[in-house]
Design an enzyme around this catalytic site. Structure first.
Site, mmCIF file in Angstrom:
data_model
loop_
_atom_site.group_PDB
_atom_site.id
_atom_site.type_symbol
_atom_site.label_atom_id
_atom_site.label_comp_id
_atom_site.label_asym_id
_atom_site.label_seq_id
_atom_site.Cartn_x
_atom_site.Cartn_y
_atom_site.Cartn_z
ATOM 1 C CE1 TYR A 136 -3.790 2.377 0.529
ATOM 2 C CE2 TYR A 136 -2.550 3.238 2.383
ATOM 3 C CZ TYR A 136 -3.603 3.348 1.501
ATOM 4 O OH TYR A 136 -4.462 4.418 1.582
ATOM 5 C CG ASP A 177 5.697 3.588 1.051
ATOM 6 O OD1 ASP A 177 5.940 4.284 2.062
ATOM 7 O OD2 ASP A 177 4.538 3.347 0.655
ATOM 8 C CE LYS A 229 0.677 4.539 8.424
ATOM 9 N NZ LYS A 229 0.766 3.976 7.092
HETATM 10 C C1 LIG Z 1 0.118 4.453 5.748
HETATM 11 C C2 LIG Z 1 0.913 4.225 4.540
HETATM 12 C C3 LIG Z 1 0.836 5.097 3.430
HETATM 13 C C4 LIG Z 1 -0.148 6.208 3.353
HETATM 14 O O1 LIG Z 1 0.064 7.217 4.295
HETATM 15 P P1 LIG Z 1 -1.152 8.193 4.667
HETATM 16 O O2 LIG Z 1 -0.530 9.153 5.641
HETATM 17 O O3 LIG Z 1 -2.222 7.345 5.246
HETATM 18 O O4 LIG Z 1 -1.573 8.869 3.412
HETATM 19 C C5 LIG Z 1 1.710 4.892 2.386
HETATM 20 N N1 LIG Z 1 2.613 3.879 2.414
HETATM 21 C C6 LIG Z 1 2.693 3.019 3.445
HETATM 22 C C7 LIG Z 1 3.723 1.936 3.431
HETATM 23 C C8 LIG Z 1 1.842 3.158 4.529
HETATM 24 O O5 LIG Z 1 1.903 2.268 5.534
#
Ligand SMILES: *Cc1c(COP(=O)(O)O)cnc(C)c1O
Length: 431
Positions: free
Chosen positions: A146, A241, A269
């Protein structure tokens, strides 16, 4: 109010009238595990308290940011002090330089960094930059990973998209999805094949270096090294990511833990200490292409917001100055792993526990879980039952088997013992 209705049930009914599905982010709705989402009122340390005053041991920690527990005092105090001097300027501040310098000092291979307001924005912007830099359109992502909800990433995505079993997302045009190529996690041969079939057309490979949005999935030995080698050979931008892993697995994130360097890295995060913050950074050679230095446009009215920056800065500085935090998190997670594993073995329940640093998840599978297909094939109904048994007893797990559990330093060994005990009691009912 109906007899015996909890305050959360009452609030959920009310929320559904003005908020689609009653929530502002889908996984919170408990749709896959069933039941009513718990509305929270406050939290401190390892504990959240719901609208009825019931206490929960928290294994989500705001999906990662609350690594040092809720309402961590230095962060709260810094926010309060900063707010008195205005909450936003729309003009540059010294604090933004301090934040950038701190990130560059902690993250390997990051010469320059641009702040944004979410992980979604960070990933979307990094992809645009990779495309602008290479002049290519296509990119490769992995099934079950994601990268936020930008159009290009909503193909075989993890997290809520997997939880709700959404195959294609209405609103994402075929034209956009056509440039998104997908491969199974840990399958280097599949990546090589995509690269061969799309010679000179791939701008980027983006990956969660330790995946956390299909439960926790660990990269197998050689997989990351192989991807790095393909990117070097083909002039592809390798994007880590690290929205989940950044500043959680180590001060230098997954890059440091895995010993692999990325060309661009995205953060979210933990980087905001609980405020809405994201960032993307990398080598100067690539970052120079971002506006106003270059032509790849990217902007944000509230990017680098002072309240968000002071929260994030205070969090990251604490992590940088106290490397013992990582050992503590690893030890506590290992202790939880050992306890859960013992309870599962005692009750003869087939399982795969994946753990990397302070990320951990349990799949009810009799095979190793190393990609999305394996995670999806597990007995996720059993996970849902475990979730509710834990919730009933005051332990708040992520409401989906396709999510990682996050450990905070605030969690005590006693909290973990209690968690294992409650899990054991539930598992014993399956015998
Ligand atoms: C949570 C998450 C996102 C998205 O971040 P948001 O602040 O919710 O837009 C993207 N990549 C990873 C790996 C994530 O865990």
């Amino acid at each position: 109010m109906a007899q015996n209705q909890t305050r959360s049930e009452e609030l959920f009914d009310r929320a559904k009238k003005t908020i689609p599905g009653g929530v502002n982010s889908p996984v919170r709705a408990f749709k896959s595990v069933g039941g009513t989402p718990i509305f929270m009122e406050r939290a401190r340390g390892a504990y959240m308290y719901d609208a009825d005053g019931k206490r929960y041991i928290d294994y989500i920690n705001s999906w990662g940011p609350m690594m040092l527990g809720h309402a961590y005092e230095p962060v709260v105090k810094a926010i309060q002090d900063k707010a008195a001097g205005s909450t936003s300027f729309g003009a540059p501040t010294e604090l933004e330089i301090e934040m950038a310098e701190l990130i560059v000092s902690m993250a390997p291979n990051v010469d320059m960094v641009r702040m944004v307001s979410s992980g979604t924005e960070a990933c979307m912007s990094a992809l645009r930059l990779a495309r602008g830099y290479t002049g290519r359109n296509k990119f490769i992502k992995f099934e079950g990973c994601y990268h936020g909800h930008a159009d290009a990433f909503l193909v075989k995505a993890g997290s809520g998209v997997a939880t709700f079993n959404i195959q294609t997302v209405p609103g994402v045009t075929a034209g956009v999805s056509m440039d998104t190529l997908t491969a199974p996690y840990n399958d280097l041969a599949a990546v090589q094949q995509l690269v061969d079939e799309n010679k000179g057309e791939i701008a980027a490979i983006i990956i969660e270096p330790v995946a956390g949005n299909m439960g926790c999935i660990i990269p197998e030995p050689g997989f990351m090294e192989g991807l790095r080698a393909i990117c070097d050979k083909e002039g592809i931008v390798f994007i880590f990511d690290e929205v989940m892993t950044g500043f959680r697995l180590a001060a230098g994130g997954a890059q440091e833990r895995l010993g692999i360097h990325a060309d661009l890295v995205t953060y979210g995060k933990v980087i905001g200490g609980g405020m809405p913050v994201g960032a993307f950074g990398g080598k100067e050679e690539i970052m120079r292409h971002i506006a106003p230095l270059g032509n790849v446009y990217q902007a944000g009215t509230l990017s680098g917001n002072p309240i968000a920056m002071i929260a994030g800065y205070t969090m990251l500085k604490t992590l940088k100055d106290n490397p013992g935090i990582y050992k503590e998190l690893d030890d506590k997670t290992a202790y939880l792993h050992k306890g859960l594993s013992g309870a599962l073995v005692d009750c003869n329940v087939p399982h795969a526990i994946n753990r990397f640093g302070s990320m951990i998840s349990v799949h009810f599978s009799d095979k190793p879980v190393n990609n999305f297909a394996a995670a999806a094939a597990a007995n996720n109904t059993l996970f849902n039952n475990l979730f509710h048994a834990m919730l009933e007893n005051g332990v708040y797990l992520p409401p989906s088997a396709f999510e990682t559990w996050f450990i905070s330093t605030a969690l005590s060994m006693k909290d973990i013992d209690y968690t294992v005990e409650v899990a054991g009691e539930f598992l014993a009912t399956l015998r």
